[in-house]
Design an enzyme around this catalytic site. Sequence first.
Site, PDB file in Angstrom:
ATOM      1  N   GLY A 101       1.159  11.536   4.660  1.00 11.98           N
ATOM      2  CA  GLY A 101      -0.022  11.999   5.386  1.00 11.98           C
ATOM      3  C   GLY A 101      -1.309  11.436   4.818  1.00 11.98           C
TER       4      GLY A 101
ATOM      5  N   GLY B  30       8.827  -5.306   3.950  1.00 10.05           N
ATOM      6  CA  GLY B  30       9.923  -4.507   4.496  1.00 10.05           C
ATOM      7  C   GLY B  30      11.219  -4.709   3.738  1.00 10.05           C
TER       8      GLY B  30
ATOM      9  N   CYS C 255      -0.099   3.640  10.646  1.00  9.70           N
ATOM     10  CA  CYS C 255       0.548   4.733   9.927  1.00  9.70           C
ATOM     11  C   CYS C 255       1.072   5.771  10.903  1.00  9.70           C
ATOM     12  CB  CYS C 255      -0.397   5.396   8.953  1.00  9.70           C
ATOM     13  SG  CYS C 255       0.415   6.784   8.150  1.00  9.70           S
TER      14      CYS C 255
ATOM     15  N   GLY D  12       7.317  -2.978  -1.603  1.00 11.40           N
ATOM     16  CA  GLY D  12       6.999  -1.577  -1.347  1.00 11.40           C
ATOM     17  C   GLY D  12       7.923  -0.626  -2.066  1.00 11.40           C
ATOM     18  N   THR D  13       8.825  -0.046  -1.334  1.00  9.37           N
ATOM     19  CA  THR D  13       9.740   0.963  -1.865  1.00  9.37           C
ATOM     20  C   THR D  13      10.445   0.509  -3.142  1.00  9.37           C
ATOM     21  OG1 THR D  13      10.060   1.786   0.379  1.00  9.37           O
ATOM     22  CG2 THR D  13      11.741   2.391  -1.222  1.00  9.37           C
TER      23      THR D  13
ATOM     24  N   GLY E 173      12.336   0.530   2.984  1.00 16.32           N
ATOM     25  CA  GLY E 173      13.443   0.163   2.107  1.00 16.32           C
ATOM     26  C   GLY E 173      14.366  -0.873   2.735  1.00 16.32           C
TER      27      GLY E 173
ATOM     28  N   SER F 237       0.814  -1.214   0.000  1.00 15.18           N
ATOM     29  CA  SER F 237       0.000   0.000   0.000  1.00 15.18           C
ATOM     30  C   SER F 237       0.851   1.270   0.000  1.00 15.18           C
ATOM     31  CB  SER F 237      -0.896  -0.002   1.235  1.00 15.18           C
ATOM     32  OG  SER F 237      -1.655   1.182   1.295  1.00 15.18           O
TER      33      SER F 237
END
Lengths: 262, 262, 323, 323
Positions: free
Chosen positions: C82, C253, C140, C275-276, C227, C31
């Site tokens: 945010g 992760g 978050c 993710g990253t 990352g 996400s």
Amino acid sequence: MTQYQENATVARIEQFTNNNFRLTLLCPQIAASATPGQFVMIRVGNGKDPLLRRPFSIHQTSSGGRIQIYFKVVGRGTEILAQVKKDQEISVLGPLGRGFQLNLSAPVIIVGGGLGIAPMLFLAKENYRLKRSCAADFVLLGAREKNELEHLLADFKCLGIRLLTATDDGSLGHHGLVTEIMQSVSLPVGSTVYACGPEPMMAGVNKICRSLGIPCQVSVESVMACGMGACLGCSRPARDGGYTHVCVNGPVYDAEELLWSL
Amino acid sequence: MTQYQENATVARIEQFTNNNFRLTLLCPQIAASATPGQFVMIRVGNGKDPLLRRPFSIHQTSSGGRIQIYFKVVGRGTEILAQVKKDQEISVLGPLGRGFQLNLSAPVIIVGGGLGIAPMLFLAKENYRLKRSCAADFVLLGAREKNELEHLLADFKCLGIRLLTATDDGSLGHHGLVTEIMQSVSLPVGSTVYACGPEPMMAGVNKICRSLGIPCQVSVESVMACGMGACLGCSRPARDGGYTHVCVNGPVYDAEELLWSL
Amino acid sequence: MEFVIPRDENLPDLRVNIGSLELANPVMTASGTFGYAREFEGLMNLHRLGAVIVKGISLYPRAGNPPPRIVETACGMLNAIGLQNVGVDRFITEKMPYLQGLNIPVIVNILGDSLAEYEEIAARLAGVPGVAGIEVNISCPNVKKGGVAFGTDPAMAAAVTASVKKKAEVPVMVKLSPNVSDITVIARAVEEAGADAISLINTLIGMAIHLPTRRPALANIIGGLSGPAIKPVALRMVYQVARVVSIPVVGIGGIESAEDALEFMLAGATAVQIGTANFVNPRASEDVLEGIGAYARAEKLDSIRSIIGGLRLDKHVPDMRNL
Amino acid sequence: MEFVIPRDENLPDLRVNIGSLELANPVMTASGTFGYAREFEGLMNLHRLGAVIVKGISLYPRAGNPPPRIVETACGMLNAIGLQNVGVDRFITEKMPYLQGLNIPVIVNILGDSLAEYEEIAARLAGVPGVAGIEVNISCPNVKKGGVAFGTDPAMAAAVTASVKKKAEVPVMVKLSPNVSDITVIARAVEEAGADAISLINTLIGMAIHLPTRRPALANIIGGLSGPAIKPVALRMVYQVARVVSIPVVGIGGIESAEDALEFMLAGATAVQIGTANFVNPRASEDVLEGIGAYARAEKLDSIRSIIGGLRLDKHVPDMRNL
Ligand SMILES: Cc1cc2nc3c(=O)[nH]c(=O)nc-3n(C[C@H](O)[C@H](O)[C@H](O)COP(=O)(O)OP(=O)(O)OC[C@H]3O[C@@H](n4cnc5c(N)ncnc54)[C@H](O)[C@@H]3O)c2cc1C
Ligand SMILES: Cc1cc2nc3c(=O)[nH]c(=O)nc-3n(C[C@H](O)[C@H](O)[C@H](O)COP(=O)(O)OP(=O)(O)OC[C@H]3O[C@@H](n4cnc5c(N)ncnc54)[C@H](O)[C@@H]3O)c2cc1C
Ligand SMILES: Cc1cc2nc3c(=O)[nH]c(=O)nc-3n(C[C@H](O)[C@H](O)[C@H](O)COP(=O)(O)O)c2cc1C
Ligand SMILES: Cc1cc2nc3c(=O)[nH]c(=O)nc-3n(C[C@H](O)[C@H](O)[C@H](O)COP(=O)(O)O)c2cc1C
Ligand code: FES
Ligand code: FES
């Protein structure tokens, strides 16, 4: 024991096989104080990743302030190191660790397997330089195949010490293990054996030595972070039940100080 | 809008000053689909650090499947990029973002300051290629000093568009700001101004345009992680009170869409 | 929900299950790092994804934080987006049609300011065609209200889970915060509250400073670290959680490669999220998938399921290196 | 304790105070990464250090963990040394004489299995010549008994602090674990219990797996993550803690350069510790010190103290980059 952190200039790059390289590094302070069996910690890049230095045996030194390392690409760090360019500067820390105890008064047998040959050239040269006669000495070198060995032989041969080789595939010398040729040479009482190579090889060499009552010095490896006794990361179980730290107590040990499984 | 991730070959490296470089990269898919004002995201190394790609405007494209970027060393990423070797492969992602809206029916004034000159060559070339006449057009380029400008001029000059320059130290062209020469050229109603450069320069250009009622398109920057609308990291306050994402809504905007402080 | 799982007979069996949801393979996108998938359309084959997880959705649209929102760190990055998003209603009308057309499981990451909001979002997603699962973000770090508090308190984490479960018609995966003293306590709490799966980790809370200006690098001052830098922490938490829960665990992760993904699976993850890495290599998830397939073939695995939790703890082989 | 602080009149004033202990400069070496200092003798000028912090000392000698004990990770490393040390008595007789001869403050990092052990170590260190401070490690993740439990529970953390304070005759600095939900709660607890300073962070708990053997990379399975990878987490925690306590905070975590150190000071650290960087560059601490001096000169600072906590939060300058 004084150590130095030098910005060494890459003076020469030799590529022997796809993965086997030899680097000549100009680092006068380290070169001047190194003894056989000692190693250096090299910073392969300038960035934060890979973070840690990598340990390499000193392959030989020269009076011109140079040292050589002989290495194989096995992971990220050595991959980067294999890509250095001539005249590039790399940070070298050394000389580190306890090297071989020379035996100048009796025959010596120097056994190197694979990358374990790296420190043995320096040892053979010092042995030759300091000893009255090397007539009773032997250098035994093993590798997987011919091209991992042949480029290293000239430097050993010029010492005039008797040299025997073995390869796993029979492409050079004895077809089989270096421990097998070791059993074919005479190991007179009082002689000293020096070994560096894969663990099973060193365990095998030690077994032969023990059965003959001959002392055996081995150079072993460990993962290392600092190379100078500060992190306590390079522990290896010792015969006495505790741990020994390869970077300061080794990398060279009397084989009897360590545990071997064969 | 189709994007490509290409392993581009470095075809040419030009060093203009200590810190200013121009790279020619062979990436045919990106070259074929790019329009002026668009940018690429370049991976400066193969490792994990620095992790993110870096954004660079497309300086010009060639029919041979090449693009150029013109950049300055300002940090770690650009430092590494400045050390690429000819024929090395680097990963390029693009073309990204929304470029300039060409105005082919009225005079245009192209204003580039410092590294903001980068996208303006591509724009000037397309303007020249597609427009019937560029007789009423201007290219105004500003920089700190002569040697940041001179190597770029030939490419602009061969288009035959009127070219004026300004340098902070007066070493080339007008001694002062590019906004000052802008006030010396006539900006007929209906013309379009394009600007890319430091924020104060763009704010100044916009102020002039607003007072004359002339539309002004600017190319702005932002920190970027993905360059393609996925991370929402490249936000910039918009006039309407919300945020705009420079990588997809920009980097080119009608200056009136953004907030300026002068 | 039913999906036609393309199953090439020559390919190894990479299917895994997240509760009642069967995935064609264990590779999902995390996400907030993959937009609403469309952004990656031309750059990879979206149809091959095990599942896509979309940017966190709240009840009402959110504008997000002022810039700068991101900054690079050593082997990682900090973000303080945010939770900018279009809100659940516009998500359903504007984003779902495209996502549904991809014919892969779509998992909607949700975030609320209160239990009631979580429940309401779940209610609005109920029955929406194409929604195959809900991922509940209780972690978050970038939203002041709610957010962190839910993820660090086991009772609150359980309450959020129960609220979402009340209304959800699809499997519910709860995404844990790593910024806790004992991750297993939170994991057990959400399992007991009815979670169908657990995903972890969300970002570590971090900060960066821009020395020349003596200012925080992020306008929000703190942000979430992601990352490769965080991979060791993520792997440890997945390992710890997988040992104490019996629902599937999804590892997240710093995953960049198939090797990374397989390590998470050995530690106990049933699936992984990329993710990253999507920012660095937009086809990272497809590369990971192909690498997992190649591994399964090379190791002659009947099913990739056989390596889940397969970490060998029997006897440690001392690192004798490679001489 | 009194030390002759060399103070070259041409050099900027780099002195800082950790409780009643004045340091010539804010650069210390972190426990476990600098041996007993002697290891670095030829490689840097030890006399220039603000303070040296030695490897964690326990009441009795410890053999440490089996190998492998370390593994490299992205921009970091994991260690599970297991607090191998010679024990407090041999430390005093074998290591202190050399350390004392350096004429710099020696801070002894201590670790116990129980409150009584912590107290006893402090008692044995009382009055030992050359010992200028005690750093209480309540945070080592690698020892099963004690260690973590002390560092994650505010009441236990306070109790350990009080026990050490009872016997200590030098300033006591408590070193916090980052593996907690709210670092400020622990920080306040140890401040109230009488700590003279707080140092943070110790390592994050992490794990690595060696895929070819499907085994954990560390014999201990989990270990402590250190190095540049953790710097954002460390900086955030220093920032958070410095805002809620009034005792000095010492920043640790991924510091490699003067820039890193100055960022920690802006975030609120009075001093810093150099850890993993010592392995990469044995004269890292001296380089950091020189860099801080150069910065103080360039910025014309009367005293380096003036930047402590000097992060500017007024108005954020949007990142307009460098065109
Ligand atoms: C004192 C000393 C002297 C040395 N001398 C030489 C020399 O002269 N020449 C030479 O070539 N090498 C030498 N080495 C080995 C050399 O240091 C390593 O090959 C090098 O550090 C590898 O770095 P890398 O980044 O390329 O590989 P890495 O990526 O660090 O990994 C290297 C290999 O180790 C394996 N490995 C990593 N972790 C584990 C684990 N936990 N368990 C089992 N295997 C693991 C990996 O699979 C990989 O095959 C020496 C080592 C020591 C300690
Ligand atoms: C769409 C677009 C197009 C671009 N085109 C070009 C181009 O054509 N040519 C070109 O040279 N550059 C261009 N840039 C800028 C270029 O991307 C950057 O110069 C580059 O990413 C810098 O990378 P680095 O790693 O070298 O520097 P970094 O190490 O990332 O830092 C770069 C500079 O930014 C400053 N900085 C970092 N964070 C902050 C902050 N929070 N606040 C204030 N300052 C900060 C640093 O101090 C440093 O001076 C473009 C940027 C964008 C977004
Ligand atoms: C830019 C960005 C935005 C993110 N947004 C969300 C989000 O909306 N909801 C969420 O649960 N996680 C979000 N995350 C966290 C990621 O999904 C993921 O858990 C985390 O980044 C760790 O994985 P990685 O190291 O592979 O990136 C975001 C991460 C990044 C980098
Ligand atoms: C090999 C190693 C051993 C350590 N031993 C100790 C120790 O004995 N006591 C302690 O409090 N911290 C110990 N630490 C933690 C460090 O002092 C420091 O808090 C941590 O590594 C983070 O800083 P860094 O990123 O600069 O290394 C050790 C760290 C490493 C890497
Ligand atoms: S490698 Fe650090 S003590 Fe041996
Ligand atoms: S850079 Fe990621 S959305 Fe713009």
